[in-house]
Design a protein around this motif. Structure first.
Motif, PDB file in Angstrom:
ATOM      1  N   ILE A 251       5.669  52.041 -47.541  1.00 10.55           N
ATOM      2  CA  ILE A 251       4.815  51.835 -46.376  1.00 10.55           C
ATOM      3  C   ILE A 251       5.237  50.582 -45.624  1.00 10.55           C
ATOM      4  O   ILE A 251       5.363  50.584 -44.405  1.00 10.55           O
ATOM      5  N   PHE A 252       5.489  49.500 -46.374  1.00  9.13           N
ATOM      6  CA  PHE A 252       5.810  48.255 -45.693  1.00  9.13           C
ATOM      7  C   PHE A 252       7.227  48.227 -45.133  1.00  9.13           C
ATOM      8  O   PHE A 252       7.547  47.432 -44.273  1.00  9.13           O
ATOM      9  N   ARG A 253       8.085  49.125 -45.658  1.00 11.53           N
ATOM     10  CA  ARG A 253       9.451  49.150 -45.154  1.00 11.53           C
ATOM     11  C   ARG A 253       9.513  49.825 -43.794  1.00 11.53           C
ATOM     12  O   ARG A 253      10.306  49.473 -42.952  1.00 11.53           O
ATOM     13  N   ASP A 254       8.627  50.776 -43.611  1.00 16.13           N
ATOM     14  CA  ASP A 254       8.633  51.531 -42.374  1.00 16.13           C
ATOM     15  C   ASP A 254       7.764  50.805 -41.347  1.00 16.13           C
ATOM     16  O   ASP A 254       6.600  51.103 -41.173  1.00 16.13           O
ATOM     17  N   LYS A 255       8.392  49.833 -40.687  1.00 13.08           N
ATOM     18  CA  LYS A 255       7.632  48.934 -39.815  1.00 13.08           C
ATOM     19  C   LYS A 255       6.912  49.666 -38.688  1.00 13.08           C
ATOM     20  O   LYS A 255       5.805  49.315 -38.310  1.00 13.08           O
ATOM     21  N   ARG A 256       7.552  50.698 -38.183  1.00 11.40           N
ATOM     22  CA  ARG A 256       6.951  51.393 -37.040  1.00 11.40           C
ATOM     23  C   ARG A 256       5.658  52.094 -37.444  1.00 11.40           C
ATOM     24  O   ARG A 256       4.636  51.977 -36.773  1.00 11.40           O
ATOM     25  N   THR A 257       5.723  52.801 -38.582  1.00 13.58           N
ATOM     26  CA  THR A 257       4.523  53.491 -39.044  1.00 13.58           C
ATOM     27  C   THR A 257       3.440  52.484 -39.402  1.00 13.58           C
ATOM     28  O   THR A 257       2.262  52.687 -39.117  1.00 13.58           O
ATOM     29  N   LEU A 258       3.872  51.388 -40.013  1.00 22.11           N
ATOM     30  CA  LEU A 258       2.924  50.348 -40.404  1.00 22.11           C
ATOM     31  C   LEU A 258       2.177  49.824 -39.190  1.00 22.11           C
ATOM     32  O   LEU A 258       0.956  49.695 -39.179  1.00 22.11           O
ATOM     33  N   LEU A 259       2.943  49.543 -38.154  1.00 21.75           N
ATOM     34  CA  LEU A 259       2.360  49.037 -36.906  1.00 21.75           C
ATOM     35  C   LEU A 259       1.371  50.065 -36.364  1.00 21.75           C
ATOM     36  O   LEU A 259       0.257  49.737 -35.959  1.00 21.75           O
ATOM     37  N   LEU A 260       1.803  51.312 -36.416  1.00 24.05           N
ATOM     38  CA  LEU A 260       0.958  52.399 -35.926  1.00 24.05           C
ATOM     39  C   LEU A 260      -0.338  52.458 -36.725  1.00 24.05           C
ATOM     40  O   LEU A 260      -1.435  52.560 -36.173  1.00 24.05           O
ATOM     41  N   LEU A 261      -0.191  52.348 -38.051  1.00 21.83           N
ATOM     42  CA  LEU A 261      -1.362  52.467 -38.920  1.00 21.83           C
ATOM     43  C   LEU A 261      -2.408  51.402 -38.633  1.00 21.83           C
ATOM     44  O   LEU A 261      -3.592  51.657 -38.686  1.00 21.83           O
ATOM     45  N   PHE A 262      -1.930  50.189 -38.354  1.00 23.86           N
ATOM     46  CA  PHE A 262      -2.902  49.116 -38.177  1.00 23.86           C
ATOM     47  C   PHE A 262      -3.322  48.926 -36.720  1.00 23.86           C
ATOM     48  O   PHE A 262      -4.404  48.421 -36.446  1.00 23.86           O
TER      49      PHE A 262
END
Lengths: 241, 368
Positions: free
Chosen positions: B15-26
């Protein structure tokens, strides 16, 4: 070398509806042996491997792997085997080190053992410099070598390799086989499928599967003699035609 | 347990490696709340009105003052003739016209009755009815003040009170909905996609060969997303409270527990989806069409369930989001406790158990 049996299959069968993918196959593999499991595409190799690994319930027959029954003792079975699948099995978005640590973790290796062991593996593979890069950035050959190290990281008694070298260049393939020999030398049993017939020559014994059945099983030398040909390629062609 | 932790640890790395998804999630929850809060609001402010005052006496002046100081209306201009009315509406931005009859004050004094004409631009029906309601309320208010001064004899008055949301704030309406959609999105969609990913890249087989129990694999996948979903729920609540003055009359602990229950329902939905799909793409599509669309359209989040055709009302009953929206509104606005919401809670819990049983059955079939 002692003659302990690592894998024994008796009349192992798997049906998918009316189609019999694996049809009463019987064989045994000795401990520390490199066993080549050959056959054309769709001959039933992967189905057989999946049954031996406890991924697929057999429709009939008996089999034991590492002394454990594949029907009933799947728990112990799993702890004692390593499996490298045809499809790519490392996590691309993790580094080589993290991949090793993860597999060490899910096989229950103690944390303090994992670190030095993973470091040793990486150094041996020549991946030390790249240990923190993502796996996706590595060339295919290296990934496959790493995948083998991952599959044998928890020192399983038996390692199943399902077409581990497809798409890999000849030099890397040779290095890969070097790793396999080394593991076998240390007593690990290797059960390998391949489409490269020169690799079949590296195996101690090979079986050739044709439409769900084992048509031939012997050492490469004896098979060539039996079919009066000079290479495994020709043995394979004669049998599968 | 240690094996399980190793798995969760890996999942967190993913989760933390995938910065784009992480940004999206938060960021998604924040963007959604603000978007709904400011763009899709049912409140109307500064609607342009025109006034035609044929009497211009103390009564009409007082009413005009009340209207213009309410904050809902903005005077576009004062008209002088009936003919200008048509013209004003033709210009397009006039939402409402108010016409006071001649001798308004005298009529009111003598006959206790006077007429105000309220004309609304009904090309936007919702806005028109909201605005006329506002005007009626202001007029009623004026009548009441006159009553208090004792000039008028007793009259029967209808008094409308908007319970729990007296100012008809849009935020009260959409914050529970946004929380619902986000919890569903993060728990159901992300879980189904991440499990499908293991299958797509062939890692699932390796995991199944390992001593890790299949249930541990699924749980390990779910746990990081449960935490993210809870953080998101808190973020939305905080933004609702800080920016839109959304109250929380009920117990925060109870609300979070109910969130957790709904997260479990969503997770089991996501897991069920992942057992029938093999690629991330199909998992994504299935959760979008099968979960998000009904949740947005049929849960009462945007369209009131009461105004749906009967068939759709029935269908809305099988959408877990509907029940969670009811629960969260009850807790947040009415300050309800378990005594009020136990039925909805039971429905969600039952659904979760059913879904889990279904996915376990499916999962087993696939392993055979």
């Amino acid at each position: 070398m002692n003659h302990e049996v690592a894998i024994r299959a008796e009349g192992l069968t798997r049906k998918f509806g009316a189609f019999t993918a694996v049809d009463h196959i019987s064989f045994s593999v000795e401990k520390g042996e490199i066993f080549g499991f050959l056959g054309a595409n769709g001959a039933g190799k992967t189905t057989a491997i999946k049954m031996l690994c406890g991924l697929l319930q057999p429709s009939g027959g008996k089999a034991s792997v590492g002394g454990f029954d594949i029907f009933r003792q799947t728990g112990q079975l799993r702890r004692n085997i390593g499996y490298m699948s045809q499809r790519f099995s490392l996590y691309e978005d993790l580094s080589p080190y993290e991949n090793l640590r993860f597999y060490g973790g899910i096989y229950g290796l103690p944390r303090r053992e994992i670190k030095p062991k993973a470091e040793a593996v990486l150094k041996k593979l020549g991946l030390w410099e790249e240990k923190d890069q993502l796996v996706s950035a590595l060339p295919l050959g290296w990934k496959q070598k790493l995948a083998f190290s991952v599959a044998s990281f928890h020192e399983p008694a038996i390692v199943f390799l399902d077409e581990p070298t497809s798409g890999v260049d000849p030099v890397t393939r040779r290095q890969f086989w070097h790793m396999i020999y080394e593991a076998a030398h240390q007593g690990t049993t290797i059960f390998i499928t391949t489409h490269y017939m020169e690799e079949a020559e590296y195996c101690k014994r090979v079986s050739i599967m044709v439409s769900g059945r084992i048509q031939a099983l012997d050492t490469p030398g004896k098979l060539k003699e039996q079919y009066q040909v000079s290479s495994m390629d020709e043995v394979f062609l004669k049998l599968t035609r | 347990m240690k094996k399980f932790l190793a798995f969760v640890n890996k999942e967190i790395h993913h989760i933390f490696r995938d910065k784009r998804t992480l940004l999206l999630l938060f960021c998604m929850p924040i963007v959604l709340v603000i978007l709904f809060g400011f763009a899709i609001t049912t409140e109307i402010q500064d609607a342009k009105i025109v006034i035609l005052d044929k009497s211009n006496d103390p009564a009409t002046r007082e009413i005009k003052n009340k209207i213009l100081s309410s904050g809902y209306f903005k005077l576009k201009r004062v008209l002088t003739s009936e003919r200008a009315l048509e013209q004003a509406f033709q210009e397009g931005d006039t939402k409402l016209a108010i016409v006071f009859e001649e001798n308004f004050y005298q009529h009111l004094e003598k006959h206790n009755m006077a007429t105000v004409q309220v004309i609304a631009d009904a090309t936007e029906p919702n806005t028109a009815s909201t605005l006329t309601n506002y005007i009626s309320a202001i007029l009623r208010d004026y009548q009441q003040t006159r009553q208090v001064t004792g000039v008028m004899p007793l009259q029967i008055q209808t008094e409308t009170r908007m319970l729990y949301n007296p100012r008809l704030e849009g935020a009260y309406y959409f914050v529970p909905g946004v929380i619902t959609v986000i919890l569903l999105l993060v728990s159901a969609m992300m879980t189904s996609v991440t499990i499908a990913r293991e299958k797509e890249f062939g890692n699932m087989e390796i995991l199944l060969v390992s001593p890790l129990h299949p249930i541990a694999i699924i749980l390990g996948k779910a746990i990081p997303y449960v935490s993210i979903a809870l953080i998101n729920a808190l973020t939305v609540l905080y933004i609702g409270y800080a920016i839109f003055d959304m109250p929380l009359t009920g117990n925060l602990g109870l609300l979070l527990l109910e969130c957790l229950l709904f997260i479990s329902t969503s997770l089991s939905l996501g897991i069920l989806i992942s057992t029938v799909t093999d690629t991330q793409q199909t998992a994504l599509l299935a959760s979008m069409l099968g979960l998000m669309m009904p949740s947005v359209l049929l849960s009462g989040f945007i369209f009131p369930i009461e105004s749906m055709p009967t068939v759709l009302q029935w269908i809305s009953n099988i959408i877990p989001s509907k029940w969670f929206i009811i629960i969260s509104k009850d807790i947040m606005l009415k300050g309800a406790g378990m005594a009020t919401i136990w039925q909805e809670t039971l429905i969600l819990a039952g659904t979760t158990v059913l879904l889990i049983l279904a996915s376990v059955a499916k999962f087993k079939i696939r392993l055979e």
